[in-house]
Design a protein around this motif. Sequence first.
Motif, PDB file in Angstrom:
ATOM      1  N   PRO A   2      27.303 107.699  62.613  1.00  0.00           N
ATOM      2  CA  PRO A   2      28.531 106.921  62.397  1.00  0.00           C
ATOM      3  C   PRO A   2      28.542 106.286  61.010  1.00  0.00           C
ATOM      4  CG  PRO A   2      27.033 105.735  63.835  1.00  0.00           C
ATOM      5  CD  PRO A   2      26.411 107.084  63.582  1.00  0.00           C
ATOM      6  N   ALA A   3      29.740 105.960  60.541  1.00  0.00           N
ATOM      7  CA  ALA A   3      29.876 105.317  59.226  1.00  0.00           C
ATOM      8  C   ALA A   3      29.025 104.051  59.170  1.00  0.00           C
ATOM      9  CB  ALA A   3      31.330 104.984  58.952  1.00  0.00           C
ATOM     10  N   GLN A   4      28.435 103.802  58.027  1.00  0.00           N
ATOM     11  CA  GLN A   4      27.608 102.618  57.809  1.00  0.00           C
ATOM     12  C   GLN A   4      28.325 101.679  56.851  1.00  0.00           C
ATOM     13  OE1 GLN A   4      24.390 101.784  58.853  1.00  0.00           O
ATOM     14  NE2 GLN A   4      24.356 103.541  60.221  1.00  0.00           N
ATOM     15  N   THR A   5      28.341 100.401  57.171  1.00  0.00           N
ATOM     16  CA  THR A   5      28.902  99.405  56.261  1.00  0.00           C
ATOM     17  C   THR A   5      27.760  98.806  55.463  1.00  0.00           C
ATOM     18  OG1 THR A   5      30.686  98.904  57.785  1.00  0.00           O
ATOM     19  CG2 THR A   5      30.234  97.287  56.065  1.00  0.00           C
ATOM     20  N   VAL A   6      27.906  98.814  54.156  1.00  0.00           N
ATOM     21  CA  VAL A   6      26.896  98.294  53.243  1.00  0.00           C
ATOM     22  C   VAL A   6      27.458  97.053  52.560  1.00  0.00           C
ATOM     23  CG1 VAL A   6      25.501  98.794  51.199  1.00  0.00           C
ATOM     24  CG2 VAL A   6      26.053 100.635  52.814  1.00  0.00           C
ATOM     25  N   ALA A   7      26.715  95.967  52.584  1.00  0.00           N
ATOM     26  CA  ALA A   7      27.125  94.737  51.900  1.00  0.00           C
ATOM     27  C   ALA A   7      26.322  94.587  50.621  1.00  0.00           C
ATOM     28  CB  ALA A   7      26.887  93.526  52.792  1.00  0.00           C
ATOM     29  N   ILE A   8      27.009  94.329  49.527  1.00  0.00           N
ATOM     30  CA  ILE A   8      26.358  93.986  48.268  1.00  0.00           C
ATOM     31  C   ILE A   8      26.814  92.571  47.937  1.00  0.00           C
ATOM     32  CG2 ILE A   8      26.091  94.528  45.822  1.00  0.00           C
ATOM     33  CD1 ILE A   8      26.642  97.458  46.550  1.00  0.00           C
ATOM     34  N   VAL A  25      26.070 104.939  43.766  1.00  0.00           N
ATOM     35  CA  VAL A  25      25.177 105.771  44.588  1.00  0.00           C
ATOM     36  C   VAL A  25      25.838 106.082  45.934  1.00  0.00           C
ATOM     37  CG1 VAL A  25      23.012 105.773  45.889  1.00  0.00           C
ATOM     38  CG2 VAL A  25      23.029 105.070  43.488  1.00  0.00           C
ATOM     39  N   PHE A  26      26.389 105.070  46.586  1.00  0.00           N
ATOM     40  CA  PHE A  26      27.032 105.306  47.876  1.00  0.00           C
ATOM     41  C   PHE A  26      28.305 106.134  47.724  1.00  0.00           C
ATOM     42  CE2 PHE A  26      24.357 101.635  49.005  1.00  0.00           C
ATOM     43  CZ  PHE A  26      23.682 102.199  50.076  1.00  0.00           C
ATOM     44  N   ALA A  27      29.039 105.942  46.635  1.00  0.00           N
ATOM     45  CA  ALA A  27      30.239 106.751  46.388  1.00  0.00           C
ATOM     46  C   ALA A  27      29.861 108.220  46.211  1.00  0.00           C
ATOM     47  CB  ALA A  27      30.982 106.236  45.157  1.00  0.00           C
ATOM     48  N   GLU A  28      28.787 108.485  45.488  1.00  0.00           N
ATOM     49  CA  GLU A  28      28.317 109.863  45.301  1.00  0.00           C
ATOM     50  C   GLU A  28      27.847 110.454  46.622  1.00  0.00           C
ATOM     51  OE1 GLU A  28      28.330 111.998  42.651  1.00  0.00           O
ATOM     52  OE2 GLU A  28      29.547 110.480  41.653  1.00  0.00           O
ATOM     53  N   ALA A  29      27.112 109.672  47.415  1.00  0.00           N
ATOM     54  CA  ALA A  29      26.644 110.157  48.716  1.00  0.00           C
ATOM     55  C   ALA A  29      27.832 110.527  49.602  1.00  0.00           C
ATOM     56  CB  ALA A  29      25.777 109.099  49.392  1.00  0.00           C
ATOM     57  N   ASN A  30      28.895 109.729  49.534  1.00  0.00           N
ATOM     58  CA  ASN A  30      30.078 109.990  50.352  1.00  0.00           C
ATOM     59  C   ASN A  30      30.709 111.343  50.055  1.00  0.00           C
ATOM     60  OD1 ASN A  30      29.937 107.670  51.859  1.00  0.00           O
ATOM     61  ND2 ASN A  30      31.382 106.533  50.584  1.00  0.00           N
ATOM     62  N   ALA A  31      30.534 111.835  48.833  1.00  0.00           N
ATOM     63  CA  ALA A  31      31.106 113.127  48.461  1.00  0.00           C
ATOM     64  C   ALA A  31      30.469 114.267  49.255  1.00  0.00           C
ATOM     65  CB  ALA A  31      30.935 113.367  46.961  1.00  0.00           C
ATOM     66  N   TYR A  32      29.279 114.039  49.815  1.00  0.00           N
ATOM     67  CA  TYR A  32      28.559 115.075  50.550  1.00  0.00           C
ATOM     68  C   TYR A  32      28.583 114.858  52.068  1.00  0.00           C
ATOM     69  CZ  TYR A  32      26.864 116.201  45.932  1.00  0.00           C
ATOM     70  OH  TYR A  32      26.799 116.547  44.613  1.00  0.00           O
ATOM     71  N   LEU A  33      29.274 113.836  52.516  1.00  0.00           N
ATOM     72  CA  LEU A  33      29.292 113.500  53.940  1.00  0.00           C
ATOM     73  C   LEU A  33      30.675 113.737  54.541  1.00  0.00           C
ATOM     74  CD1 LEU A  33      27.371 110.097  53.786  1.00  0.00           C
ATOM     75  CD2 LEU A  33      26.498 112.284  54.632  1.00  0.00           C
ATOM     76  N   ASP A  37      31.397 109.945  58.596  1.00  0.00           N
ATOM     77  CA  ASP A  37      30.016 109.512  58.366  1.00  0.00           C
ATOM     78  C   ASP A  37      29.823 108.757  57.054  1.00  0.00           C
ATOM     79  OD1 ASP A  37      29.408 110.792  60.707  1.00  0.00           O
ATOM     80  OD2 ASP A  37      28.573 112.577  59.745  1.00  0.00           O
ATOM     81  N   ARG A  38      30.866 108.554  56.313  1.00  0.00           N
ATOM     82  CA  ARG A  38      30.740 107.960  54.977  1.00  0.00           C
ATOM     83  C   ARG A  38      30.383 106.483  55.020  1.00  0.00           C
ATOM     84  NH1 ARG A  38      35.817 111.209  52.413  1.00  0.00           N
ATOM     85  NH2 ARG A  38      34.725 113.197  52.391  1.00  0.00           N
ATOM     86  N   TYR A  39      29.808 106.032  53.913  1.00  0.00           N
ATOM     87  CA  TYR A  39      29.471 104.619  53.745  1.00  0.00           C
ATOM     88  C   TYR A  39      30.719 103.833  53.356  1.00  0.00           C
ATOM     89  CZ  TYR A  39      24.629 106.140  53.694  1.00  0.00           C
ATOM     90  OH  TYR A  39      23.414 106.686  54.032  1.00  0.00           O
TER      91      TYR A  39
END
Length: 85
Positions: A2-8, A25-33, A37-39
Motif C-alpha cells: 500500500p501507499a506509504q506516507t512519508v513525513a519530512i 528520491v521518493f519522486a523518482e521511486a514513484n516513477a517505477y511504482l 503503491d506510490r509514496y
Amino acid sequence: MPAQTVAIVIHEGVQALDVAGPVDVFAEANAYLPADDRYVVLLVAADRQPLRASNGMWMLADLGQKGVRFIFPLARVPQKGDGGN
C-alpha cells in the motif's frame, strides 16, 4: 504494497538539500511504482507559516503540528547544522 506516507520535518534554518534530496528520491521511486503503491511525501512543521531555509529559500509545510492526526511510518527530521545526519 500500500501507499506509504512519508513525513519530512522542516524548521527555520533547515538546509534546503536535506529537504529537496529526500523529496526527489521518493519522486523518482514513484516513477517505477504502480499508482496505488506510490509514496506520498508531506512537509511537516510546527505550524503552516512560511519558513526560510539556511540558503534563504522559502518553504511552506503541508501540515502543521496541530494538523497531524496519525503516526507516520517513515519520517525524516533534518537537524540544524549537521547536514541531517
